[in-house]
Scaffold this motif. Structure first.
Motif, PDB file in Angstrom:
ATOM      1  N   SER A 110       0.814  -1.223   0.000  1.00 35.71           N
ATOM      2  CA  SER A 110       0.000   0.000   0.000  1.00 35.71           C
ATOM      3  C   SER A 110       0.844   1.269   0.000  1.00 35.71           C
ATOM      4  CB  SER A 110      -0.940   0.001   1.210  1.00 35.71           C
ATOM      5  OG  SER A 110      -0.188   0.045   2.422  1.00 35.71           O
ATOM      6  N   LEU A 111       2.135   1.159   0.315  1.00 35.15           N
ATOM      7  CA  LEU A 111       3.011   2.324   0.321  1.00 35.15           C
ATOM      8  C   LEU A 111       3.567   2.636  -1.060  1.00 35.15           C
ATOM      9  CD1 LEU A 111       5.061   1.617   3.582  1.00 35.15           C
ATOM     10  CD2 LEU A 111       3.020   3.031   3.317  1.00 35.15           C
ATOM     11  N   GLU A 153      -2.097   5.998  -3.464  1.00 38.43           N
ATOM     12  CA  GLU A 153      -2.797   6.660  -2.360  1.00 38.43           C
ATOM     13  C   GLU A 153      -1.801   7.525  -1.598  1.00 38.43           C
ATOM     14  OE1 GLU A 153      -5.249   5.639   1.781  1.00 38.43           O
ATOM     15  OE2 GLU A 153      -4.751   4.026   0.363  1.00 38.43           O
ATOM     16  N   ASP A 155      -0.557   8.956   1.425  1.00 38.94           N
ATOM     17  CA  ASP A 155      -0.749   8.583   2.837  1.00 38.94           C
ATOM     18  C   ASP A 155      -0.447   9.779   3.740  1.00 38.94           C
ATOM     19  OD1 ASP A 155      -1.303   6.887   4.958  1.00 38.94           O
ATOM     20  OD2 ASP A 155       0.731   6.094   5.057  1.00 38.94           O
ATOM     21  N   TRP A 157      -1.978  10.943   6.351  1.00 37.46           N
ATOM     22  CA  TRP A 157      -2.222  10.779   7.800  1.00 37.46           C
ATOM     23  C   TRP A 157      -1.511   9.559   8.374  1.00 37.46           C
ATOM     24  CZ3 TRP A 157      -3.986  15.288   7.349  1.00 37.46           C
ATOM     25  CH2 TRP A 157      -4.873  15.632   6.313  1.00 37.46           C
ATOM     26  N   LYS A 159      -1.869   6.365   7.659  1.00 39.95           N
ATOM     27  CA  LYS A 159      -2.685   5.163   7.857  1.00 39.95           C
ATOM     28  C   LYS A 159      -1.972   3.916   7.342  1.00 39.95           C
ATOM     29  CE  LYS A 159      -6.253   4.838   5.152  1.00 39.95           C
ATOM     30  NZ  LYS A 159      -5.883   3.698   4.251  1.00 39.95           N
ATOM     31  N   ASN A 160      -1.457   3.996   6.122  1.00 44.97           N
ATOM     32  CA  ASN A 160      -0.809   2.821   5.534  1.00 44.97           C
ATOM     33  C   ASN A 160       0.509   2.501   6.232  1.00 44.97           C
ATOM     34  OD1 ASN A 160      -2.907   2.686   3.695  1.00 44.97           O
ATOM     35  ND2 ASN A 160      -1.820   3.869   2.131  1.00 44.97           N
ATOM     36  N   ARG A 161       1.249   3.532   6.601  1.00 42.45           N
ATOM     37  CA  ARG A 161       2.513   3.286   7.317  1.00 42.45           C
ATOM     38  C   ARG A 161       2.247   2.616   8.658  1.00 42.45           C
ATOM     39  NH1 ARG A 161       3.363   8.418   5.260  1.00 42.45           N
ATOM     40  NH2 ARG A 161       2.859   9.396   7.274  1.00 42.45           N
ATOM     41  N   VAL A 320      -3.989   3.509  12.745  1.00 44.10           N
ATOM     42  CA  VAL A 320      -4.771   3.235  11.532  1.00 44.10           C
ATOM     43  C   VAL A 320      -6.220   3.664  11.729  1.00 44.10           C
ATOM     44  CG1 VAL A 320      -5.616   1.421  10.002  1.00 44.10           C
ATOM     45  CG2 VAL A 320      -3.262   1.331  10.837  1.00 44.10           C
ATOM     46  N   ASN A 328      -9.374  10.705   2.525  1.00 43.19           N
ATOM     47  CA  ASN A 328      -8.560   9.733   1.813  1.00 43.19           C
ATOM     48  C   ASN A 328      -8.276  10.295   0.415  1.00 43.19           C
ATOM     49  OD1 ASN A 328      -7.231   7.250   1.633  1.00 43.19           O
ATOM     50  ND2 ASN A 328      -8.919   6.385   0.457  1.00 43.19           N
ATOM     51  N   ASN A 330      -6.513   9.829  -3.281  1.00 42.83           N
ATOM     52  CA  ASN A 330      -5.982   8.865  -4.232  1.00 42.83           C
ATOM     53  C   ASN A 330      -5.716   9.544  -5.562  1.00 42.83           C
ATOM     54  OD1 ASN A 330      -6.277   5.935  -3.043  1.00 42.83           O
ATOM     55  ND2 ASN A 330      -8.115   7.055  -2.438  1.00 42.83           N
TER      56      ASN A 330
END
Length: 497
Positions: A110-111, A153, A155, A157, A159-161, A320, A328, A330
Protein backbone atom coordinates in the motif's frame (compact mmCIF):
# COMPACT_ATOMS: atom_id res chain seq x y z
CA UNK A 1 -13.78 50.29 -1.37
CA UNK A 2 -12.58 47.42 -3.54
CA UNK A 3 -15.49 45.89 -5.48
CA UNK A 4 -13.42 43.33 -7.38
CA UNK A 5 -15.17 40.00 -7.68
CA UNK A 6 -13.36 36.74 -7.04
CA UNK A 7 -13.33 34.62 -10.19
CA UNK A 8 -15.70 31.64 -10.06
CA UNK A 9 -12.89 29.12 -10.49
CA UNK A 10 -10.87 30.57 -7.60
CA UNK A 11 -14.00 30.78 -5.47
CA UNK A 12 -14.75 27.11 -6.13
CA UNK A 13 -11.19 26.11 -5.16
CA UNK A 14 -11.42 28.16 -1.97
CA UNK A 15 -14.72 26.52 -1.03
CA UNK A 16 -13.35 23.03 -1.60
CA UNK A 17 -10.20 23.81 0.35
CA UNK A 18 -12.23 25.21 3.24
CA UNK A 19 -14.42 22.12 3.23
CA UNK A 20 -11.38 19.87 3.43
CA UNK A 21 -9.81 21.88 6.27
CA UNK A 22 -13.12 21.91 8.16
CA UNK A 23 -13.47 18.15 7.67
CA UNK A 24 -9.97 17.60 9.06
CA UNK A 25 -10.69 19.75 12.09
CA UNK A 26 -14.00 17.99 12.74
CA UNK A 27 -12.35 14.61 12.35
CA UNK A 28 -9.76 15.49 14.98
CA UNK A 29 -12.48 16.52 17.40
CA UNK A 30 -14.70 13.48 16.83
CA UNK A 31 -12.55 10.95 18.72
CA UNK A 32 -10.61 12.97 21.30
CA UNK A 33 -12.60 11.31 24.10
CA UNK A 34 -11.56 7.81 23.01
CA UNK A 35 -8.25 6.47 24.30
CA UNK A 36 -6.76 3.32 25.87
CA UNK A 37 -7.09 2.83 29.61
CA UNK A 38 -4.47 0.16 30.41
CA UNK A 39 -0.95 0.91 31.63
CA UNK A 40 2.15 -1.23 31.26
CA UNK A 41 3.29 -2.87 34.48
CA UNK A 42 6.99 -2.40 35.29
CA UNK A 43 8.88 -5.58 36.05
CA UNK A 44 9.67 -4.32 39.55
CA UNK A 45 12.66 -4.97 41.74
CA UNK A 46 13.36 -8.52 42.81
CA UNK A 47 16.65 -7.63 44.45
CA UNK A 48 15.50 -8.35 47.98
CA UNK A 49 14.16 -11.76 47.02
CA UNK A 50 17.44 -12.66 45.34
CA UNK A 51 19.49 -11.38 48.24
CA UNK A 52 17.76 -13.84 50.58
CA UNK A 53 17.78 -16.78 48.15
CA UNK A 54 21.21 -17.99 49.27
CA UNK A 55 22.27 -18.36 45.60
CA UNK A 56 25.33 -16.73 44.07
CA UNK A 57 24.54 -13.76 41.82
CA UNK A 58 26.43 -12.86 38.67
CA UNK A 59 25.78 -10.29 35.92
CA UNK A 60 26.57 -12.95 33.28
CA UNK A 61 24.59 -15.87 34.71
CA UNK A 62 21.76 -15.92 32.16
CA UNK A 63 21.33 -19.41 30.65
CA UNK A 64 23.03 -20.27 27.39
CA UNK A 65 20.98 -21.14 24.32
CA UNK A 66 21.88 -24.82 24.75
CA UNK A 67 21.20 -24.79 28.49
CA UNK A 68 20.48 -28.54 28.66
CA UNK A 69 24.15 -29.37 27.98
CA UNK A 70 24.90 -28.55 31.61
CA UNK A 71 23.60 -32.05 32.48
CA UNK A 72 26.54 -33.61 30.57
CA UNK A 73 24.45 -36.29 28.85
CA UNK A 74 25.24 -36.66 25.14
CA UNK A 75 22.07 -38.67 24.52
CA UNK A 76 19.97 -35.80 25.92
CA UNK A 77 21.82 -33.35 23.66
CA UNK A 78 20.95 -35.48 20.62
CA UNK A 79 17.30 -35.82 21.66
CA UNK A 80 16.81 -32.08 22.11
CA UNK A 81 18.49 -31.37 18.77
CA UNK A 82 16.24 -33.92 17.07
CA UNK A 83 13.13 -32.45 18.70
CA UNK A 84 14.04 -28.91 17.64
CA UNK A 85 14.60 -30.11 14.07
CA UNK A 86 11.56 -32.36 13.65
CA UNK A 87 8.86 -31.29 16.09
CA UNK A 88 5.51 -30.62 14.31
CA UNK A 89 4.86 -27.91 16.88
CA UNK A 90 7.92 -25.96 15.76
CA UNK A 91 7.19 -26.50 12.08
CA UNK A 92 3.71 -25.09 12.67
CA UNK A 93 5.23 -22.07 14.42
CA UNK A 94 7.56 -21.52 11.45
CA UNK A 95 4.59 -21.67 9.07
CA UNK A 96 2.80 -19.00 11.10
CA UNK A 97 5.87 -16.77 10.85
CA UNK A 98 5.94 -17.19 7.05
CA UNK A 99 2.24 -16.39 6.91
CA UNK A 100 2.78 -13.22 8.96
CA UNK A 101 5.63 -12.22 6.65
CA UNK A 102 3.34 -12.58 3.64
CA UNK A 103 0.68 -10.43 5.30
CA UNK A 104 3.34 -7.84 6.08
CA UNK A 105 4.31 -7.77 2.39
CA UNK A 106 0.65 -7.26 1.45
CA UNK A 107 0.39 -4.28 3.81
CA UNK A 108 3.70 -2.91 2.54
CA UNK A 109 2.34 -2.84 -1.02
CA UNK A 110 0.00 0.00 0.00
CA UNK A 111 3.01 2.32 0.32
CA UNK A 112 3.92 1.91 -3.35
CA UNK A 113 2.12 2.89 -6.56
CA UNK A 114 -0.08 0.27 -8.18
CA UNK A 115 0.52 -0.34 -11.88
CA UNK A 116 -1.51 -2.70 -14.04
CA UNK A 117 -2.38 -3.16 -17.68
CA UNK A 118 -5.72 -3.93 -19.29
CA UNK A 119 -6.77 -4.80 -22.83
CA UNK A 120 -10.22 -5.46 -24.24
CA UNK A 121 -12.01 -5.89 -27.56
CA UNK A 122 -15.77 -5.27 -27.39
CA UNK A 123 -18.39 -5.74 -30.08
CA UNK A 124 -20.91 -3.01 -29.28
CA UNK A 125 -24.00 -1.36 -30.84
CA UNK A 126 -24.10 2.35 -30.12
CA UNK A 127 -27.41 4.07 -29.44
CA UNK A 128 -28.81 6.21 -32.20
CA UNK A 129 -30.20 8.61 -29.60
CA UNK A 130 -27.23 8.71 -27.26
CA UNK A 131 -24.19 10.93 -27.07
CA UNK A 132 -22.24 9.05 -29.73
CA UNK A 133 -22.04 11.19 -32.85
CA UNK A 134 -22.62 10.13 -36.43
CA UNK A 135 -21.67 8.08 -38.31
CA UNK A 136 -21.06 5.67 -35.43
CA UNK A 137 -24.43 6.10 -33.71
CA UNK A 138 -26.93 3.37 -34.44
CA UNK A 139 -24.26 1.01 -35.78
CA UNK A 140 -22.33 -2.03 -34.58
CA UNK A 141 -18.66 -1.40 -33.97
CA UNK A 142 -15.61 -3.14 -32.53
CA UNK A 143 -14.13 -1.10 -29.67
CA UNK A 144 -10.49 -2.05 -29.09
CA UNK A 145 -8.73 -0.59 -26.04
CA UNK A 146 -5.46 -1.14 -24.18
CA UNK A 147 -4.37 0.94 -21.18
CA UNK A 148 -1.60 1.17 -18.64
CA UNK A 149 -3.18 2.17 -15.31
CA UNK A 150 -1.39 3.78 -12.37
CA UNK A 151 -2.86 4.34 -8.90
CA UNK A 152 -1.35 5.76 -5.75
CA UNK A 153 -2.80 6.66 -2.36
CA UNK A 154 -1.27 9.72 -0.75
CA UNK A 155 -0.75 8.58 2.84
CA UNK A 156 -1.03 12.04 4.40
CA UNK A 157 -2.22 10.78 7.80
CA UNK A 158 0.09 7.75 8.08
CA UNK A 159 -2.69 5.16 7.86
CA UNK A 160 -0.81 2.82 5.53
CA UNK A 161 2.51 3.29 7.32
CA UNK A 162 0.85 2.44 10.64
CA UNK A 163 -0.75 -0.66 9.11
CA UNK A 164 2.69 -1.82 7.91
CA UNK A 165 4.20 -1.20 11.37
CA UNK A 166 1.36 -3.19 12.93
CA UNK A 167 2.06 -6.08 10.54
CA UNK A 168 5.76 -5.88 11.41
CA UNK A 169 4.90 -6.09 15.10
CA UNK A 170 2.67 -9.11 14.58
CA UNK A 171 5.41 -10.86 12.57
CA UNK A 172 7.99 -10.14 15.25
CA UNK A 173 5.59 -11.47 17.90
CA UNK A 174 5.19 -14.73 15.98
CA UNK A 175 8.94 -15.00 15.47
CA UNK A 176 9.44 -14.72 19.22
CA UNK A 177 6.55 -17.14 19.75
CA UNK A 178 8.47 -19.67 17.68
CA UNK A 179 11.43 -19.22 20.04
CA UNK A 180 9.08 -19.66 23.01
CA UNK A 181 7.73 -22.84 21.40
CA UNK A 182 11.29 -24.12 20.93
CA UNK A 183 11.98 -23.41 24.60
CA UNK A 184 8.85 -25.28 25.69
CA UNK A 185 9.69 -28.27 23.46
CA UNK A 186 13.26 -28.47 24.73
CA UNK A 187 12.05 -28.07 28.33
CA UNK A 188 9.48 -30.84 27.82
CA UNK A 189 12.15 -33.17 26.41
CA UNK A 190 14.50 -32.42 29.30
CA UNK A 191 11.79 -32.88 31.95
CA UNK A 192 10.59 -36.16 30.44
CA UNK A 193 14.19 -37.33 30.27
CA UNK A 194 14.60 -36.44 33.94
CA UNK A 195 11.42 -38.39 34.73
CA UNK A 196 12.86 -41.35 32.82
CA UNK A 197 16.06 -41.06 34.85
CA UNK A 198 14.03 -40.94 38.08
CA UNK A 199 12.06 -44.06 37.11
CA UNK A 200 15.27 -45.98 36.42
CA UNK A 201 16.59 -44.89 39.84
CA UNK A 202 13.34 -46.03 41.50
CA UNK A 203 13.69 -49.32 39.65
CA UNK A 204 17.17 -49.76 41.11
CA UNK A 205 15.78 -49.29 44.62
CA UNK A 206 12.94 -51.75 43.99
CA UNK A 207 15.29 -54.32 42.46
CA UNK A 208 17.70 -54.02 45.39
CA UNK A 209 14.80 -54.60 47.79
CA UNK A 210 13.69 -57.66 45.83
CA UNK A 211 17.21 -59.09 45.90
CA UNK A 212 17.34 -58.55 49.64
CA UNK A 213 13.93 -60.19 50.09
CA UNK A 214 15.06 -63.22 48.08
CA UNK A 215 18.12 -63.56 50.33
CA UNK A 216 15.96 -63.31 53.45
CA UNK A 217 13.54 -65.88 52.04
CA UNK A 218 16.45 -68.26 51.46
CA UNK A 219 17.71 -67.56 55.00
CA UNK A 220 14.24 -68.28 56.36
CA UNK A 221 14.22 -71.64 54.55
CA UNK A 222 17.59 -72.44 56.13
CA UNK A 223 16.35 -71.45 59.58
CA UNK A 224 13.29 -73.64 59.14
CA UNK A 225 15.48 -76.57 58.07
CA UNK A 226 17.57 -76.03 61.22
CA UNK A 227 14.35 -75.95 63.25
CA UNK A 228 14.97 -72.30 64.20
CA UNK A 229 11.88 -70.97 62.42
CA UNK A 230 8.31 -71.84 61.60
CA UNK A 231 6.24 -72.36 58.49
CA UNK A 232 4.62 -69.01 59.18
CA UNK A 233 8.01 -67.28 58.77
CA UNK A 234 8.44 -68.94 55.38
CA UNK A 235 5.00 -67.84 54.19
CA UNK A 236 5.58 -64.30 55.39
CA UNK A 237 8.92 -64.08 53.58
CA UNK A 238 7.39 -65.49 50.40
CA UNK A 239 4.37 -63.15 50.54
CA UNK A 240 6.48 -60.02 50.05
CA UNK A 241 8.11 -61.25 46.83
CA UNK A 242 5.07 -60.94 44.47
CA UNK A 243 4.36 -57.39 45.64
CA UNK A 244 7.96 -56.35 44.96
CA UNK A 245 7.90 -57.97 41.52
CA UNK A 246 4.62 -56.17 40.75
CA UNK A 247 6.21 -52.87 41.76
CA UNK A 248 9.13 -53.58 39.42
CA UNK A 249 6.73 -54.38 36.58
CA UNK A 250 4.91 -51.07 37.17
CA UNK A 251 8.20 -49.16 37.01
CA UNK A 252 9.16 -50.90 33.77
CA UNK A 253 5.78 -49.91 32.36
CA UNK A 254 6.47 -46.30 33.38
CA UNK A 255 9.85 -46.42 31.60
CA UNK A 256 8.16 -47.41 28.35
CA UNK A 257 5.55 -44.65 28.79
CA UNK A 258 8.33 -42.08 29.22
CA UNK A 259 10.05 -43.43 26.12
CA UNK A 260 6.78 -43.13 24.18
CA UNK A 261 6.39 -39.52 25.32
CA UNK A 262 9.94 -38.67 24.28
CA UNK A 263 9.34 -40.20 20.86
CA UNK A 264 6.21 -38.08 20.50
CA UNK A 265 8.12 -34.94 21.43
CA UNK A 266 10.65 -35.84 18.75
CA UNK A 267 7.85 -36.07 16.21
CA UNK A 268 8.44 -39.83 15.82
CA UNK A 269 6.56 -43.05 16.43
CA UNK A 270 6.90 -45.21 19.58
CA UNK A 271 9.62 -47.37 17.99
CA UNK A 272 11.97 -44.39 18.27
CA UNK A 273 11.41 -44.37 22.03
CA UNK A 274 12.56 -47.97 22.43
CA UNK A 275 16.03 -46.97 21.23
CA UNK A 276 16.45 -44.42 24.03
CA UNK A 277 18.90 -45.85 26.55
CA UNK A 278 19.09 -45.19 30.26
CA UNK A 279 19.96 -41.55 31.04
CA UNK A 280 23.23 -40.58 32.68
CA UNK A 281 22.45 -37.11 33.99
CA UNK A 282 24.83 -35.17 36.18
CA UNK A 283 23.53 -32.36 38.36
CA UNK A 284 25.61 -29.22 38.65
CA UNK A 285 27.41 -28.59 41.91
CA UNK A 286 26.22 -25.00 42.14
CA UNK A 287 23.53 -22.68 40.85
CA UNK A 288 24.32 -19.10 39.82
CA UNK A 289 21.67 -16.48 39.05
CA UNK A 290 21.82 -13.25 37.06
CA UNK A 291 22.01 -10.25 39.36
CA UNK A 292 19.44 -8.07 37.56
CA UNK A 293 16.57 -10.42 36.82
CA UNK A 294 13.69 -7.95 37.15
CA UNK A 295 15.35 -5.22 35.07
CA UNK A 296 16.45 -7.53 32.22
CA UNK A 297 13.64 -10.09 32.24
CA UNK A 298 11.76 -8.28 29.44
CA UNK A 299 14.62 -8.99 27.03
CA UNK A 300 15.29 -12.61 28.05
CA UNK A 301 11.87 -14.26 28.31
CA UNK A 302 10.49 -14.93 24.80
CA UNK A 303 6.88 -14.99 26.02
CA UNK A 304 7.30 -11.51 27.56
CA UNK A 305 9.00 -10.15 24.43
CA UNK A 306 6.25 -11.57 22.20
CA UNK A 307 3.52 -9.93 24.29
CA UNK A 308 5.37 -6.64 24.14
CA UNK A 309 5.49 -6.80 20.36
CA UNK A 310 1.73 -7.39 20.36
CA UNK A 311 1.26 -4.25 22.45
CA UNK A 312 3.31 -2.34 19.88
CA UNK A 313 1.26 -3.76 17.00
CA UNK A 314 -2.02 -2.80 18.69
CA UNK A 315 -0.68 0.73 19.20
CA UNK A 316 -0.15 1.06 15.45
CA UNK A 317 -3.63 -0.33 14.81
CA UNK A 318 -4.96 2.62 16.83
CA UNK A 319 -3.07 4.95 14.46
CA UNK A 320 -4.77 3.24 11.53
CA UNK A 321 -8.20 3.66 13.14
CA UNK A 322 -7.55 7.36 13.83
CA UNK A 323 -6.37 8.02 10.26
CA UNK A 324 -9.67 6.70 8.93
CA UNK A 325 -11.37 9.83 10.30
CA UNK A 326 -9.45 12.01 7.82
CA UNK A 327 -9.86 12.46 4.06
CA UNK A 328 -8.56 9.73 1.81
CA UNK A 329 -6.62 11.08 -1.20
CA UNK A 330 -5.98 8.86 -4.23
CA UNK A 331 -4.31 9.63 -7.55
CA UNK A 332 -5.10 7.56 -10.63
CA UNK A 333 -3.92 7.91 -14.20
CA UNK A 334 -4.06 5.90 -17.38
CA UNK A 335 -2.46 5.98 -20.81
CA UNK A 336 -3.26 3.77 -23.75
CA UNK A 337 -4.89 3.29 -27.12
CA UNK A 338 -8.55 3.14 -28.20
CA UNK A 339 -10.02 2.65 -31.63
CA UNK A 340 -13.25 1.59 -33.36
CA UNK A 341 -11.26 -0.10 -36.07
CA UNK A 342 -8.40 -2.44 -35.42
CA UNK A 343 -6.41 -1.20 -38.43
CA UNK A 344 -6.15 2.25 -36.81
CA UNK A 345 -5.47 0.91 -33.30
CA UNK A 346 -1.76 1.67 -33.42
CA UNK A 347 -2.19 5.13 -34.87
CA UNK A 348 -0.86 8.06 -32.88
CA UNK A 349 -4.31 9.61 -33.03
CA UNK A 350 -5.81 6.62 -31.12
CA UNK A 351 -3.98 7.39 -27.91
CA UNK A 352 -5.96 8.18 -24.74
CA UNK A 353 -4.71 9.76 -21.53
CA UNK A 354 -6.42 10.52 -18.24
CA UNK A 355 -5.61 11.77 -14.75
CA UNK A 356 -8.10 11.52 -11.89
CA UNK A 357 -7.33 12.72 -8.36
CA UNK A 358 -9.99 11.62 -5.87
CA UNK A 359 -10.76 12.71 -2.33
CA UNK A 360 -13.22 10.92 -0.05
CA UNK A 361 -14.42 12.65 3.10
CA UNK A 362 -16.07 10.68 5.93
CA UNK A 363 -19.03 12.88 6.87
CA UNK A 364 -21.69 10.61 8.31
CA UNK A 365 -21.01 6.90 8.80
CA UNK A 366 -23.34 6.07 11.70
CA UNK A 367 -20.59 5.77 14.31
CA UNK A 368 -18.67 3.10 12.41
CA UNK A 369 -15.33 4.90 12.70
CA UNK A 370 -15.75 5.63 16.39
CA UNK A 371 -16.74 2.04 17.01
CA UNK A 372 -13.67 0.81 15.14
CA UNK A 373 -11.36 3.11 17.13
CA UNK A 374 -13.00 2.10 20.40
CA UNK A 375 -12.49 -1.56 19.47
CA UNK A 376 -8.80 -0.93 18.71
CA UNK A 377 -8.40 0.87 22.05
CA UNK A 378 -9.92 -2.15 23.78
CA UNK A 379 -7.60 -4.48 21.83
CA UNK A 380 -4.65 -2.37 22.99
CA UNK A 381 -5.87 -2.58 26.61
CA UNK A 382 -6.21 -6.36 26.26
CA UNK A 383 -2.68 -6.65 24.85
CA UNK A 384 -1.28 -4.52 27.69
CA UNK A 385 -3.04 -6.59 30.36
CA UNK A 386 -1.84 -9.81 28.71
CA UNK A 387 1.67 -8.39 28.80
CA UNK A 388 1.26 -7.41 32.46
CA UNK A 389 0.01 -10.87 33.36
CA UNK A 390 2.89 -12.47 31.46
CA UNK A 391 5.39 -10.37 33.42
CA UNK A 392 3.71 -11.26 36.73
CA UNK A 393 3.67 -14.97 35.82
CA UNK A 394 7.32 -14.83 34.75
CA UNK A 395 8.40 -13.28 38.05
CA UNK A 396 6.33 -15.81 40.00
CA UNK A 397 7.84 -18.63 37.93
CA UNK A 398 11.36 -17.53 38.83
CA UNK A 399 10.40 -16.95 42.48
CA UNK A 400 8.98 -20.48 42.67
CA UNK A 401 12.24 -21.97 41.44
CA UNK A 402 14.23 -19.85 43.91
CA UNK A 403 12.02 -20.87 46.82
CA UNK A 404 12.35 -24.54 45.96
CA UNK A 405 16.10 -24.33 45.40
CA UNK A 406 16.50 -22.49 48.69
CA UNK A 407 15.04 -25.37 50.71
CA UNK A 408 16.04 -28.33 48.56
CA UNK A 409 19.61 -28.49 49.84
CA UNK A 410 18.41 -28.79 53.42
CA UNK A 411 15.77 -31.34 52.44
CA UNK A 412 18.37 -33.48 50.68
CA UNK A 413 20.68 -33.39 53.72
CA UNK A 414 17.87 -34.37 56.09
CA UNK A 415 16.62 -37.08 53.74
CA UNK A 416 20.11 -38.57 53.39
CA UNK A 417 20.31 -38.72 57.17
CA UNK A 418 16.91 -40.44 57.27
CA UNK A 419 18.09 -43.04 54.74
CA UNK A 420 21.29 -43.71 56.67
CA UNK A 421 19.36 -44.13 59.91
CA UNK A 422 16.77 -46.43 58.34
CA UNK A 423 19.46 -48.51 56.65
CA UNK A 424 21.41 -48.85 59.90
CA UNK A 425 18.26 -50.02 61.68
CA UNK A 426 17.53 -52.52 58.89
CA UNK A 427 21.08 -53.89 59.01
CA UNK A 428 20.84 -54.30 62.76
CA UNK A 429 17.49 -56.12 62.55
CA UNK A 430 18.84 -58.39 59.79
CA UNK A 431 21.78 -59.35 62.00
CA UNK A 432 19.45 -60.08 64.90
CA UNK A 433 17.21 -62.12 62.60
CA UNK A 434 20.14 -64.19 61.41
CA UNK A 435 21.02 -64.79 65.05
CA UNK A 436 17.43 -65.74 65.86
CA UNK A 437 16.88 -62.69 68.05
CA UNK A 438 14.28 -60.92 65.87
CA UNK A 439 11.10 -61.93 64.06
CA UNK A 440 10.42 -61.65 60.38
CA UNK A 441 7.79 -58.99 61.04
CA UNK A 442 10.53 -56.79 62.45
CA UNK A 443 12.63 -57.43 59.34
CA UNK A 444 9.67 -56.56 57.11
CA UNK A 445 8.93 -53.34 58.99
CA UNK A 446 12.51 -52.09 58.73
CA UNK A 447 12.65 -53.03 55.03
CA UNK A 448 9.53 -51.03 54.27
CA UNK A 449 10.83 -48.03 56.22
CA UNK A 450 14.16 -48.14 54.40
CA UNK A 451 12.47 -48.50 51.02
CA UNK A 452 10.26 -45.47 51.67
CA UNK A 453 13.21 -43.31 52.69
CA UNK A 454 15.31 -44.38 49.69
CA UNK A 455 12.45 -43.65 47.30
CA UNK A 456 12.05 -40.20 48.80
CA UNK A 457 15.78 -39.54 48.43
CA UNK A 458 15.64 -40.57 44.76
CA UNK A 459 12.63 -38.28 44.24
CA UNK A 460 14.45 -35.33 45.80
CA UNK A 461 17.55 -35.98 43.67
CA UNK A 462 15.33 -35.98 40.61
CA UNK A 463 13.70 -32.77 41.78
CA UNK A 464 17.12 -31.15 41.98
CA UNK A 465 17.59 -31.88 38.28
CA UNK A 466 14.11 -30.60 37.48
CA UNK A 467 14.65 -27.36 39.39
CA UNK A 468 17.86 -26.68 37.51
CA UNK A 469 16.04 -27.26 34.21
CA UNK A 470 13.04 -25.19 35.28
CA UNK A 471 15.23 -22.31 36.40
CA UNK A 472 16.95 -22.22 33.00
CA UNK A 473 13.53 -22.26 31.32
CA UNK A 474 12.13 -19.58 33.65
CA UNK A 475 15.10 -17.32 32.84
CA UNK A 476 14.32 -17.55 29.12
CA UNK A 477 16.42 -20.53 28.08
CA UNK A 478 19.21 -18.40 26.62
CA UNK A 479 16.89 -16.30 24.45
CA UNK A 480 18.38 -13.15 22.96
CA UNK A 481 16.40 -10.89 20.59
CA UNK A 482 17.78 -11.25 17.06
CA UNK A 483 16.44 -7.79 16.15
CA UNK A 484 17.75 -5.93 19.19
CA UNK A 485 17.99 -2.61 17.31
CA UNK A 486 14.27 -2.66 16.61
CA UNK A 487 12.94 -3.97 19.91
CA UNK A 488 9.86 -1.80 20.53
CA UNK A 489 10.32 1.08 22.89
CA UNK A 490 6.56 1.29 23.18
CA UNK A 491 6.51 4.85 21.89
CA UNK A 492 2.84 4.39 21.20
CA UNK A 493 2.13 4.17 24.91
CA UNK A 494 2.65 7.90 25.36
CA UNK A 495 0.79 8.66 22.13
CA UNK A 496 -2.28 6.56 22.84
CA UNK A 497 -2.58 6.97 26.58
Amino acid sequence: MNNRKIPASRHSVAVRTSAIVLSILLAGCSYHDLKPQARLLPAGDAGETLAHSGITLSPAAWPTESWWTRFNDTQLDRLVAEALAQSPTLRSAAARVRQAGALEAIEGASLLPRVDAAASSTRERFSANGTTPAPVKGTWQNVDQATLNIGYELDFWGKNRAAVEAAVGRRHALEVDSRAAALMVSAAVVQTYIDLNDTYAQLDVAQALLDQQVQIEQLTQQRFAAELGTQIDIKQSQASLPASRASIAALKEMIELHQNKLASLLGQGPDRGRSIARPHLQAGNSVVLPSHIAAELVGHRPDVVAQRWRVEACGHEIDVAKARFYPNVNLTAFVGLQSLAFDTFNDHSSRILGFAPAISLPIFEGGRLRGNLDAQDAAYDLAVENYNQTVVDALRDIADQLSSLRWLKERLAQQQEAVDTAQAAADLVNLRYRAGLATYLQVLATENATLAQKRQLVTLASRALSLQANLSRALGGGYRPEFRASVPALSTVADHS
